[in-house]
Enzyme design. Structure first.
Site, PDB file in Angstrom:
ATOM      1  N   SER A   1      -5.686  10.839   8.233  1.00 41.43           N
ATOM      2  CA  SER A   1      -6.329  10.451   7.225  1.00 41.43           C
ATOM      3  C   SER A   1      -6.804  11.557   7.147  1.00 41.43           C
ATOM      4  CB  SER A   1      -6.921   9.248   7.964  1.00 41.43           C
ATOM      5  OG  SER A   1      -8.137   9.163   7.084  1.00 41.43           O
TER       6      SER A   1
ATOM      7  N   TYR B   1      -7.577   0.041  11.589  1.00 40.70           N
ATOM      8  CA  TYR B   1      -8.769   0.482  10.613  1.00 40.70           C
ATOM      9  C   TYR B   1      -9.888  -0.429  11.112  1.00 40.70           C
ATOM     10  CZ  TYR B   1      -6.209  -1.652   6.953  1.00 40.70           C
ATOM     11  OH  TYR B   1      -5.845  -1.857   6.408  1.00 40.70           O
TER      12      TYR B   1
ATOM     13  N   ASP C   1       7.626  -4.152   8.857  1.00 41.68           N
ATOM     14  CA  ASP C   1       6.496  -4.308   9.145  1.00 41.68           C
ATOM     15  C   ASP C   1       6.222  -5.550  10.099  1.00 41.68           C
ATOM     16  OD1 ASP C   1       3.485  -5.039   8.374  1.00 41.68           O
ATOM     17  OD2 ASP C   1       3.861  -3.458   6.426  1.00 41.68           O
TER      18      ASP C   1
ATOM     19  N   ASN D   1       2.992   5.061   9.565  1.00 45.10           N
ATOM     20  CA  ASN D   1       2.234   4.860   8.122  1.00 45.10           C
ATOM     21  C   ASN D   1       1.558   3.416   8.823  1.00 45.10           C
ATOM     22  OD1 ASN D   1       1.340   4.785   5.148  1.00 45.10           O
ATOM     23  ND2 ASN D   1       2.089   2.676   5.483  1.00 45.10           N
TER      24      ASN D   1
ATOM     25  N   GLY E   1       0.865  -1.035   0.019  1.00 42.70           N
ATOM     26  CA  GLY E   1      -0.142  -0.160   0.452  1.00 42.70           C
ATOM     27  C   GLY E   1       0.863   1.347  -0.357  1.00 42.70           C
TER      28      GLY E   1
ATOM     29  N   ASP F   1       6.475  -4.953  15.942  1.00 41.63           N
ATOM     30  CA  ASP F   1       5.394  -4.398  15.801  1.00 41.63           C
ATOM     31  C   ASP F   1       5.380  -3.201  15.881  1.00 41.63           C
ATOM     32  OD1 ASP F   1       2.834  -3.307  17.034  1.00 41.63           O
ATOM     33  OD2 ASP F   1       2.347  -5.810  17.939  1.00 41.63           O
ATOM     34  N   VAL F   2       5.241  -1.946  15.748  1.00 41.64           N
ATOM     35  CA  VAL F   2       5.468  -0.321  16.038  1.00 41.64           C
ATOM     36  C   VAL F   2       4.436  -0.250  17.576  1.00 41.64           C
ATOM     37  CG1 VAL F   2       5.463  -0.139  13.971  1.00 41.64           C
ATOM     38  CG2 VAL F   2       3.866   0.551  14.738  1.00 41.64           C
TER      39      VAL F   2
ATOM     40  N   PRO G   1      -4.346  11.637   3.499  1.00 43.91           N
ATOM     41  CA  PRO G   1      -4.064  10.959   2.403  1.00 43.91           C
ATOM     42  C   PRO G   1      -6.413  10.579   2.595  1.00 43.91           C
ATOM     43  CG  PRO G   1      -2.367   8.866   3.856  1.00 43.91           C
ATOM     44  CD  PRO G   1      -3.203  10.357   4.866  1.00 43.91           C
TER      45      PRO G   1
ATOM     46  N   TYR H   1     -10.059   5.177  15.701  1.00 43.49           N
ATOM     47  CA  TYR H   1      -9.630   5.522  14.663  1.00 43.49           C
ATOM     48  C   TYR H   1      -9.158   6.885  14.217  1.00 43.49           C
ATOM     49  CZ  TYR H   1      -7.856   5.523   9.104  1.00 43.49           C
ATOM     50  OH  TYR H   1      -7.060   5.793   8.040  1.00 43.49           O
TER      51      TYR H   1
END
Ligand SMILES: NC(=O)c1ccc[n+]([C@@H]2O[C@H](COP(=O)([O-])OP(=O)(O)OC[C@H]3O[C@@H](n4cnc5c(N)ncnc54)[C@H](O)[C@@H]3O)[C@@H](O)[C@H]2O)c1
Length: 247
Positions: free
Chosen positions: A140, A92, A40, A88, A20, A61-62, A183, A153
Site C-alpha cells: 500500500s 485493515y 477468499d 492481495n 475489489g 483463510d490465507v 496501490p 497495517y
C-alpha cells in the site's frame, strides 16, 4: 489495453479475489489467458462466474497453512502447477496505538504478512522445478504517507516489500521473480467508510486527482507477472496517480 494472451498456459492464484482489487486482478489475468485459482474466505463465486471455465474458487483463510494446502490441492487437480501468486487479501482495521491490542496486531501480521511466507513455502518448489514463477505482494502507498491509526497495517505492508526483496534473492536463479505493488486510494469496500472530505484530501495530494477504480491497479500486476518483466525483481511499484514518489 492489449489483447495479447501474455499469460496463456499460466496458473495464477489470487487471494482476496471475491471483490475489489483482487477480483479485478483475477478477471484481468484470465483475459490474458491465465487459468485462475480464486481464493477468499468464502469461495468467490461471482468472480469465478465472471471468468467461466478458466477459474476455480477456493474457500481458504490465507493466514492458515492448511488453507494454503487446500489452495495447492485444488489448483493441481484443476489446472496443474501454480506459476503466479498474487497475495492481495488483507486485514485493515483502524486503531490508534492506544486502542491497538496484541490480538489485532497479530491478526494483521498473520493475514497480510504470514500469507506471503506461507505461499512461498507452498509454491516455490514447483516453480523451481519449472524454472518459472511470479510472486506479487499487494502492499500500500500508505507506507509512505501520514495515515493515522494504521501502525500495524503499515508495518505489515512495509514487511511485504521487505519479504519480496529477500525472497527475490533466494529464488532468482530459477526464473522466479518477487515484487510488491503499492496501490493508492481505490474505490472498493475497504474505502467505503471514508467521507468525501477525507477522499478529497487524498486526491488533492495526487497528480491524477480522482479516485482509482480497481481495474486501474491491475496493469502493473499484469506486467510483473508476464515474461516482459523477467529481469525485474525485488522491486516496489507504486500505482497511486502520483501521490507517493520513491526513488
Ligand atoms: N482500496 C484501497 O484504497 C487500497 C489502497 C492501498 C492498498 N490496498 C490493498 O489492496 C488489497 C485489496 O484491497 P481491497 O480494497 O480490494 O480490499 P477488500 O476488503 O475490498 O477485499 C479484500 C478481500 O480479501 C478477503 N480476505 C480478507 N481476509 C482474508 C483471509 N484471511 N483469507 C482470505 N481472504 C481474505 C476479503 O474477504 C475480501 O474479499 C489489500 O491488500 C489492501 O491492503 C487497498
Amino acid at each position: 489495453m492489449t489483447t495479447l494472451l501474455t499469460h496463456q498456459n499460466r496458473v495464477a492464484v489470487v487471494t482476496g479475489s471475491g471483490r475489489g482489487i483482487g477480483a479485478a486482478i483475477a478477471v484481468a489475468l484470465a483475459q490474458r489467458g491465465a487459468k485462475v485459482v480464486a481464493v477468499d474466505l468464502q469461495s468467490p463465486s461471482a468472480t469465478v462466474a465472471a471468468i467461466g471455465r478458466n477459474a476455480v474458487g477456493v474457500a481458504a483463510d490465507v493466514s492458515d497453512p492448511n488453507g494454503w494446502a487446500t489452495v495447492a490441492r485444488v489448483a493441481e487437480e484443476s489446472f496443474g502447477d501454480v506459476g503466479i501468486v498474487i497475495n492481495n487479501a488483507a486485514f485493515y482495521p483502524n486503531h490508534p496505538i492506544e486502542e491497538l491490542d496484541l490480538d489485532t496486531w497479530r491478526k494483521t501480521m498473520s493475514v497480510n504478512l504470514d500469507a506471503q511466507f506461507l505461499s512461498a513455502k507452498q509454491f516455490v518448489p514447483a516453480m523451481r522445478r519449472n524454472k518459472w514463477g511470479r510472486f506479487v505482494g499487494i502492499s500500500s502507498n500508505s507506507i509512505g504517507l501520514t495515515v493515522k491509526g494504521m501502525s500495524h497495517y503499515i508495518a505489515s505492508k512495509m514487511g511485504i516489500v521487505g519479504f519480496m526483496r529477500g525472497l527475490a534473492n533466494d529464488v532468482a536463479n530459477d526464473g522466479i521473480t518477487c515484487n510488491a505493488v503499492l496501490p493508492g486510494l481505490t474505490h472498493t469496500v475497504a474505502t467505503e467508510a471514508q467521507g468525501e472530505e477525507q477522499r478529497r484530501a487524498t486526491w488533492q495530494a495526487q497528480a491524477i486527482q480522482r479516485f482509482a477504480e480497481p481495474e486501474e491497479i491491475v496493469g502493473p500486476i499484469l506486467f510483473l507477472t508476464s515474461d516482459d518483466a523477467a529481469f525485474m525483481t525485488g522491486q516496489a511499484l507504486v500505482v497511486d496517480g502520483g501521490q507517493y514518489r520513491v526513488g
